[in-house]
Design an enzyme around this catalytic site. Sequence first.
Site, PDB file in Angstrom:
ATOM      1  N   LYS A  50       0.594  -1.340  -0.362  1.00 12.83           N
ATOM      2  CA  LYS A  50      -0.100  -0.017   0.145  1.00 12.83           C
ATOM      3  C   LYS A  50       0.876   0.669  -0.432  1.00 12.83           C
ATOM      4  CE  LYS A  50       0.173   2.171   4.455  1.00 12.83           C
ATOM      5  NZ  LYS A  50       1.078   1.231   4.822  1.00 12.83           N
ATOM      6  N   SER A  68       8.112 -11.954  -1.797  1.00 13.55           N
ATOM      7  CA  SER A  68       7.962  -9.725  -1.932  1.00 13.55           C
ATOM      8  C   SER A  68       8.549  -9.595  -2.738  1.00 13.55           C
ATOM      9  CB  SER A  68       7.672  -9.353  -0.966  1.00 13.55           C
ATOM     10  OG  SER A  68       6.492  -8.861  -1.080  1.00 13.55           O
ATOM     11  N   GLY A  80       9.721  -3.037   6.032  1.00  8.88           N
ATOM     12  CA  GLY A  80      10.593  -1.658   6.994  1.00  8.88           C
ATOM     13  C   GLY A  80      10.223  -0.064   6.344  1.00  8.88           C
ATOM     14  N   ALA A  81       9.449  -0.356   4.912  1.00 11.46           N
ATOM     15  CA  ALA A  81       9.465   0.809   4.117  1.00 11.46           C
ATOM     16  C   ALA A  81       8.112   1.584   3.821  1.00 11.46           C
ATOM     17  CB  ALA A  81       9.902   0.437   3.077  1.00 11.46           C
ATOM     18  N   GLY A  82       7.457   0.802   5.137  1.00 14.11           N
ATOM     19  CA  GLY A  82       5.376   2.073   5.573  1.00 14.11           C
ATOM     20  C   GLY A  82       4.687   1.665   4.097  1.00 14.11           C
ATOM     21  N   LEU A  83       5.065   0.492   3.132  1.00 16.86           N
ATOM     22  CA  LEU A  83       4.502   0.004   2.434  1.00 16.86           C
ATOM     23  C   LEU A  83       3.398  -1.284   2.277  1.00 16.86           C
ATOM     24  CD1 LEU A  83       7.213   0.715  -0.830  1.00 16.86           C
ATOM     25  CD2 LEU A  83       6.019   2.403   0.423  1.00 16.86           C
ATOM     26  N   GLY A  84       3.517  -1.543   4.017  1.00 19.50           N
ATOM     27  CA  GLY A  84       2.332  -3.021   3.844  1.00 19.50           C
ATOM     28  C   GLY A  84       3.050  -4.129   3.702  1.00 19.50           C
ATOM     29  N   SER A  96       4.194  -6.148   5.719  1.00 17.79           N
ATOM     30  CA  SER A  96       3.675  -7.622   6.737  1.00 17.79           C
ATOM     31  C   SER A  96       2.439  -7.482   6.604  1.00 17.79           C
ATOM     32  CB  SER A  96       3.621  -6.750   8.367  1.00 17.79           C
ATOM     33  OG  SER A  96       3.270  -5.452   8.747  1.00 17.79           O
ATOM     34  N   GLU A 140      -1.457  -9.622  11.654  1.00 18.91           N
ATOM     35  CA  GLU A 140      -0.903  -8.113  12.042  1.00 18.91           C
ATOM     36  C   GLU A 140      -1.000  -7.424  13.794  1.00 18.91           C
ATOM     37  OE1 GLU A 140      -1.155  -4.899   9.270  1.00 18.91           O
ATOM     38  OE2 GLU A 140       0.792  -6.860   8.962  1.00 18.91           O
ATOM     39  N   ASP A 195      -3.526  -0.880   6.280  1.00 13.69           N
ATOM     40  CA  ASP A 195      -2.636  -2.491   6.005  1.00 13.69           C
ATOM     41  C   ASP A 195      -3.489  -3.212   5.129  1.00 13.69           C
ATOM     42  OD1 ASP A 195      -1.133  -0.015   6.243  1.00 13.69           O
ATOM     43  OD2 ASP A 195      -0.013  -1.553   6.703  1.00 13.69           O
TER      44      ASP A 195
END
Length: 411
Positions: free
Chosen positions: A28, A150, A155-159, A161, A208, A219
Amino acid sequence: MVCQELHLRGGYRLNMLPEALLVSAPGKVILHGEHAVVHGKIALAEALNLRTFLRIKPRKDEKVRLSLPNIGAERDWDVSKLQLLREAFVDSGEPTAPTPEQVEKLKVFVGFMTGSADSECLALLAFLYLYLFICRKQRPLPSMDIVVWSELPTGAGLGSSAAYSVCLAAALLASCEEITGHLREGAASGRWTEEELKLINRWAFLGEKVIHGNPSGVDNSISTWGGALRFQAGNILSLQRIPVLRILLTNTKVPRSTKALVAGVKDKLVKFPEIMNPLLASINAISQECERVLGVMAVAPAPEHYVVLEELIDMNQHHLNAIGVGHASLDRLCQVTASHGLHSKLTGAGGGGCGFTLLRPGLEQSVVEATKQALIGCGFECWETTIGAPGVSLHSESSLKADVLQALNSS
């Protein structure tokens, strides 16, 4: 790509599933509203067509294997030991949230120290939690082989997890006959029914919670349904008709603390309320205008709509700098893309991390390539992709790209 709704073809057990069941879910990006959403304003999120892929296969040796090639992790467990864990772990009724005691019990089982929270530990804990609960009615617990790979950086804030949790939930639910596990004959890919998606999303949210403790639910929702979502004060609304937009996604690779950045905005709000409140209200207005324009574009797109989107991107980036979540690396990203006539903003927490650049229709590929090379020359990672992507999907093997199949099959 042919995409049809899935239909159940009678009952089956895990060992009657296809040789391999293939699932994917998107990441995301936040279009607008990051940080303002913490203070009750609107945020707009879109599904990013960088995806997480999962392959699940039945086994006959009473083992469960999980392979995560992106982080170099692989574990296998005897079903008999998992059954003992289940008996000590799973109580009656539907779970609403993992308890601290359950999480610590899983850590002990996996062999991690109490308090451990690295990416491998959290990924294994989320898998075991979902496996034990989703498969709790199976006698015995199913033997299976799962590989998850993936395109999303972690850890880049892109959803990343959430996409992982959504893939796990969908695959495990399908393996236990809770949702459909077959494509229509001849279909390259398919999506689940609305009720099945709600079930996938509910379980993914629990995954999550294992990973993040107290996630917002945005997310996993965007990864489940795809498209675009509006989020405000805990309420999530799917935007029914939105255009697919081309973007460059750039990872500055500058680490940042989301918690510290959120706290910094809150401190400024307390210190300068008459300055900060209008800024947050203005960011909210940007989100509202973007939502309106996207709705119009879905019906009758026109070049002037992209001009408005670019203006909103520029204004929001300036606002985000004003509230204190910018960074020199993000300024550099905006300067480089502006030199090629393009418009960018940060996405997510800021302070480094990622940004996106809108690619309007008709843009010459030579401009896109020159921009990508300039960003890579800054030491950044860069992907040309789309937002507004489909949510969690089931795939035939022939529908997946060669690099995805190689990653899934070589593990």
